[in-house]
Design a protein around this motif. Sequence first.
Motif, PDB file in Angstrom:
ATOM      1  N   ASP A 113       0.826  -1.200   0.000  1.00 41.87           N
ATOM      2  CA  ASP A 113       0.000   0.000   0.000  1.00 41.87           C
ATOM      3  C   ASP A 113       0.860   1.249   0.000  1.00 41.87           C
ATOM      4  OD1 ASP A 113       1.015   0.176   2.570  1.00 41.87           O
ATOM      5  OD2 ASP A 113      -0.901   0.640   3.515  1.00 41.87           O
ATOM      6  N   VAL A 114       0.164   2.401  -0.052  1.00 46.01           N
ATOM      7  CA  VAL A 114       0.793   3.703   0.096  1.00 46.01           C
ATOM      8  C   VAL A 114       0.343   4.281   1.433  1.00 46.01           C
ATOM      9  CG1 VAL A 114       1.005   6.053  -0.794  1.00 46.01           C
ATOM     10  CG2 VAL A 114       0.888   4.121  -2.386  1.00 46.01           C
ATOM     11  N   MET A 115       1.294   4.500   2.312  1.00 49.63           N
ATOM     12  CA  MET A 115       1.008   5.167   3.583  1.00 49.63           C
ATOM     13  C   MET A 115       1.450   6.620   3.459  1.00 49.63           C
ATOM     14  SD  MET A 115       2.321   4.331   7.463  1.00 49.63           S
ATOM     15  CE  MET A 115       4.012   4.854   7.135  1.00 49.63           C
ATOM     16  N   VAL A 116       0.582   7.529   3.856  1.00 46.15           N
ATOM     17  CA  VAL A 116       0.886   8.951   3.777  1.00 46.15           C
ATOM     18  C   VAL A 116       1.062   9.489   5.190  1.00 46.15           C
ATOM     19  CG1 VAL A 116       0.083  11.212   3.013  1.00 46.15           C
ATOM     20  CG2 VAL A 116      -0.423   9.185   1.641  1.00 46.15           C
ATOM     21  N   SER A 117       2.161  10.219   5.389  1.00 42.46           N
ATOM     22  CA  SER A 117       2.380  10.847   6.693  1.00 42.46           C
ATOM     23  C   SER A 117       2.505  12.356   6.521  1.00 42.46           C
ATOM     24  CB  SER A 117       3.639  10.287   7.369  1.00 42.46           C
ATOM     25  OG  SER A 117       4.803  10.658   6.663  1.00 42.46           O
ATOM     26  N   TYR A 118       1.880  13.064   7.431  1.00 44.48           N
ATOM     27  CA  TYR A 118       2.017  14.514   7.502  1.00 44.48           C
ATOM     28  C   TYR A 118       2.624  14.829   8.857  1.00 44.48           C
ATOM     29  CZ  TYR A 118       0.983  19.425   8.201  1.00 44.48           C
ATOM     30  OH  TYR A 118       1.105  20.757   8.479  1.00 44.48           O
ATOM     31  N   ALA A 172      10.842  15.785  10.503  1.00 44.59           N
ATOM     32  CA  ALA A 172      10.398  16.905   9.678  1.00 44.59           C
ATOM     33  C   ALA A 172      11.119  18.183  10.096  1.00 44.59           C
ATOM     34  CB  ALA A 172       8.893  17.083   9.809  1.00 44.59           C
ATOM     35  N   LEU A 173      11.646  18.921   9.120  1.00 45.66           N
ATOM     36  CA  LEU A 173      12.271  20.210   9.381  1.00 45.66           C
ATOM     37  C   LEU A 173      11.260  21.336   9.262  1.00 45.66           C
ATOM     38  CD1 LEU A 173      15.629  19.756   7.431  1.00 45.66           C
ATOM     39  CD2 LEU A 173      15.151  19.332   9.856  1.00 45.66           C
ATOM     40  N   GLU A 174      10.153  21.052   8.598  1.00 47.54           N
ATOM     41  CA  GLU A 174       9.051  21.990   8.408  1.00 47.54           C
ATOM     42  C   GLU A 174       7.816  21.156   8.095  1.00 47.54           C
ATOM     43  OE1 GLU A 174      11.283  23.963   5.497  1.00 47.54           O
ATOM     44  OE2 GLU A 174      10.352  22.953   3.789  1.00 47.54           O
ATOM     45  N   PRO A 175       6.623  21.729   8.085  1.00 43.94           N
ATOM     46  CA  PRO A 175       5.449  20.899   7.752  1.00 43.94           C
ATOM     47  C   PRO A 175       5.678  20.173   6.434  1.00 43.94           C
ATOM     48  CG  PRO A 175       4.753  23.053   8.538  1.00 43.94           C
ATOM     49  CD  PRO A 175       6.251  23.133   8.390  1.00 43.94           C
ATOM     50  N   CYS A 176       5.512  18.863   6.449  1.00 45.43           N
ATOM     51  CA  CYS A 176       5.847  18.099   5.238  1.00 45.43           C
ATOM     52  C   CYS A 176       5.012  16.830   5.117  1.00 45.43           C
ATOM     53  CB  CYS A 176       7.336  17.748   5.215  1.00 45.43           C
ATOM     54  SG  CYS A 176       7.854  16.483   6.377  1.00 45.43           S
ATOM     55  N   PHE A 177       4.904  16.376   3.856  1.00 49.00           N
ATOM     56  CA  PHE A 177       4.267  15.105   3.526  1.00 49.00           C
ATOM     57  C   PHE A 177       5.339  14.117   3.068  1.00 49.00           C
ATOM     58  CE2 PHE A 177       0.406  17.630   3.188  1.00 49.00           C
ATOM     59  CZ  PHE A 177      -0.590  16.743   3.567  1.00 49.00           C
ATOM     60  N   THR A 178       5.171  12.851   3.473  1.00 50.76           N
ATOM     61  CA  THR A 178       6.040  11.773   2.983  1.00 50.76           C
ATOM     62  C   THR A 178       5.148  10.602   2.599  1.00 50.76           C
ATOM     63  OG1 THR A 178       7.810  12.472   4.470  1.00 50.76           O
ATOM     64  CG2 THR A 178       8.003  10.279   3.502  1.00 50.76           C
ATOM     65  N   TYR A 179       5.465   9.994   1.454  1.00 47.25           N
ATOM     66  CA  TYR A 179       4.656   8.912   0.903  1.00 47.25           C
ATOM     67  C   TYR A 179       5.483   7.631   0.924  1.00 47.25           C
ATOM     68  CZ  TYR A 179       2.063  12.968  -0.610  1.00 47.25           C
ATOM     69  OH  TYR A 179       1.368  14.159  -0.615  1.00 47.25           O
TER      70      TYR A 179
END
Length: 342
Positions: A113-118, A172-179
């Motif tokens: 699957d694809v897990m998305v993190s914010y 995270a160094l700033e608000p970010c998304f990682t997939y």
Amino acid sequence: MRVHLRLLGGLTPREFLRRHWQKRPLYVRGALPRFADLLDTADLMALASRDEVESRAVVRRGRRHETRHGPFARLRARPRDWTLLVSGVNLHHALADALLRRFSFIPQARLDDVMVSYATPGGGVGPHVDSYDVFLVQGSGRRRWRIGRTTFVANPGDLVYLPPGVRHDGVALEPCFTYSIGFRAPRGAELGAAFLDWLHERGLPDARYRDAGLRPARRNAHIPGELVAFAARVLGRIRWTRADVASFLGEYLSMPKPHVVFEPGQTRRGGTVRLDLKSQLLYRGAHFFMNGDAFTMPRRSAAALRQLADERAASTTALARAGLGRLISEWQRRGYVRVEAS
């Protein structure tokens, strides 16, 4: 091929698999140029509120990381040290599914699957080791990675590949998304238990032990030899073939996860049949497996169905000519496929 070369840092899929797959990490700067986020924070939080979606929120407090599991009725992002992770986003968003399919040089049976993190600044899940392969695509914002003794900052469009067993930590160094594109790696014990259940459904011996001639026990904690002999006879009757194993794997690997729900649909006409984002259609020769159901197709139908499985889309006309009209209609009713206008 050009897409794969950019994605894998100039390596062909064959070279990547030989040099890196399950061997050593790979960092590719600018693997996906102009990569844009697949959804926003509101979309991600909405998914995290749903019962059929796996999610968790992680708060870092010093060296400790506190985790809460969803669904979340009310969710607010903390200004720092906070992460929301949502699994299976590809089952609900077409763009996330398209990202997953960029890695189609890996068999679908291995794709998970694809897990998305914010994450807000300072957010992360802490140093850890995964037991499966994973590709990490950086969305908006920057994240600092520590992989073994190596440290670097991932920017939007960068890609990281991690084989199983590699310690890593992303902050995270700033608000970010990682997939995170994850891969299935079933364990032997897991497969064994599932296979025995599969055999039992198909006639695994279920005889009950009887000892009508039992005599008084002189040592009541001693396991009777008759009971051992009975167990040996019953277990010795368990038989399977390579074809049985292949059929089991097809059903097992195409089976939707317990929380996945299909929405029944109506039969419609159109030019293209597409698998639903939640559907998994696998095959081996003329044997097919759709969401845990196994069936065999004649030669004239099998080729068209294999194309649907590989491409996840096929011409309605081609499928009808192959004699698959009724099957596609049934799959429409179950919500397994959708039919679109050309």
